[in-house]
Scaffold this active site. Structure first.
Site, PDB file in Angstrom:
ATOM      1  CG  ASP A   1      96.045  10.123  45.072  1.00 37.34           C
ATOM      2  OD1 ASP A   1      95.738  11.309  45.293  1.00 37.34           O
ATOM      3  OD2 ASP A   1      97.220   9.755  44.872  1.00 37.34           O
TER       4      ASP A   1
ATOM      5  CB  CYS B   1      94.019  15.851  44.157  1.00 40.95           C
ATOM      6  SG  CYS B   1      92.662  16.558  45.120  1.00 40.95           S
TER       7      CYS B   1
ATOM      8  CG  HIS C   1      90.439  16.399  41.626  1.00 41.68           C
ATOM      9  ND1 HIS C   1      91.155  15.357  42.176  1.00 41.68           N
ATOM     10  CD2 HIS C   1      91.122  16.771  40.517  1.00 41.68           C
ATOM     11  CE1 HIS C   1      92.214  15.101  41.413  1.00 41.68           C
ATOM     12  NE2 HIS C   1      92.216  15.960  40.410  1.00 41.68           N
TER      13      HIS C   1
ATOM     14  CG  HIS D   1      81.800   5.047  58.748  1.00 44.05           C
ATOM     15  ND1 HIS D   1      80.456   4.731  58.715  1.00 44.05           N
ATOM     16  CD2 HIS D   1      82.368   4.188  59.647  1.00 44.05           C
ATOM     17  CE1 HIS D   1      80.221   3.725  59.562  1.00 44.05           C
ATOM     18  NE2 HIS D   1      81.371   3.387  60.129  1.00 44.05           N
TER      19      HIS D   1
END
Length: 207
Positions: free
Chosen positions: A12, A15, A119, A200
């Site tokens: 999310d 991590c 991650h 972005h």
């Protein structure tokens, strides 16, 4: 039989913080609090955490790191090692390298994370495969030789096995699409440049 296992942290954008929360406090919901700790640390020491180190002005970085969409990395791990007064060993699956944050500071304990290129998850010692998380050991005394003994060996084996199974993302060559404008990029560098120019920040991997 003792083994080192990977405790999965939700993907999310927080991590790293929640993985640290798990190994330090057995709590996967520390991201917001730890982001504030980092922001306060940076604001209180602008000499150490200057624009050269942070790649943005001190005050802007402090706001930026509190955004739950932003990722953490080496700077944040070094601050969190200092906050908890424990070393943090971060194992990289792709290179099998281990970077130890807080090393040389005289800390007597170490915790471990594992990184797949995108991650972070937590590493824990458990008595047997499938044992409940409640019995996880995540903090280890540092021995005189600077290691955490057999636990280091078990962690290295887990990382090497994950490397052989290619359980990592090659961030130099993977393909990403911007979910905002649908442009495609090869590698993390191109995506970061696009994010910097446009603001972005929602990217998705695609084959």
């Amino acid at each position: 039989m003792e083994t080192v296992v990977r405790r999965v942290i939700p993907s999310d954008n927080s991590c790293l913080f929640n993985a640290v929360g798990y190994v330090m406090e057995h709590n996967r919901n520390k991201a917001s609090e730890l982001r504030q700790v980092i922001a306060a640390t940076v604001m209180s020491d602008s000499a150490t955490y200057n624009e050269l180190v942070l790649e943005k002005p001190n005050d802007i970085y402090s706001q930026w790191i509190q955004d739950p969409e932003k990722w953490g990395g080496a700077i944040e791990l070094s601050i969190l090692a200092k906050y908890y007064k424990r070393e943090i060993a971060a194992y990289d699956i792709q290179t099998t390298r281990c970077d130890i944050y807080g090393q040389g500071e005289g800390y007597t304990e170490r915790a471990m994370l594992i990184y797949d290129g995108l991650h972070y998850d937590a590493l824990a010692l458990t008595f047997f495969e499938g044992a409940p998380e409640e019995v996880d050991q995540t903090i280890f005394p540092i021995l005189k030789d600077g290691t955490i003994g057999h636990v280091s060996k078990l962690a290295e084996k887990l990382v090497q096995d994950a490397n052989r199974q290619r359980k990592f993302t090659d961030t130099a060559n993977f393909t990403l699409r911007c979910a905002v404008c649908q442009k495609a990029f090869v590698g993390q560098k191109e995506a970061v440049e696009h994010a910097t120019k446009t603001g972005h920040s929602n990217f998705q991997e695609f084959k």
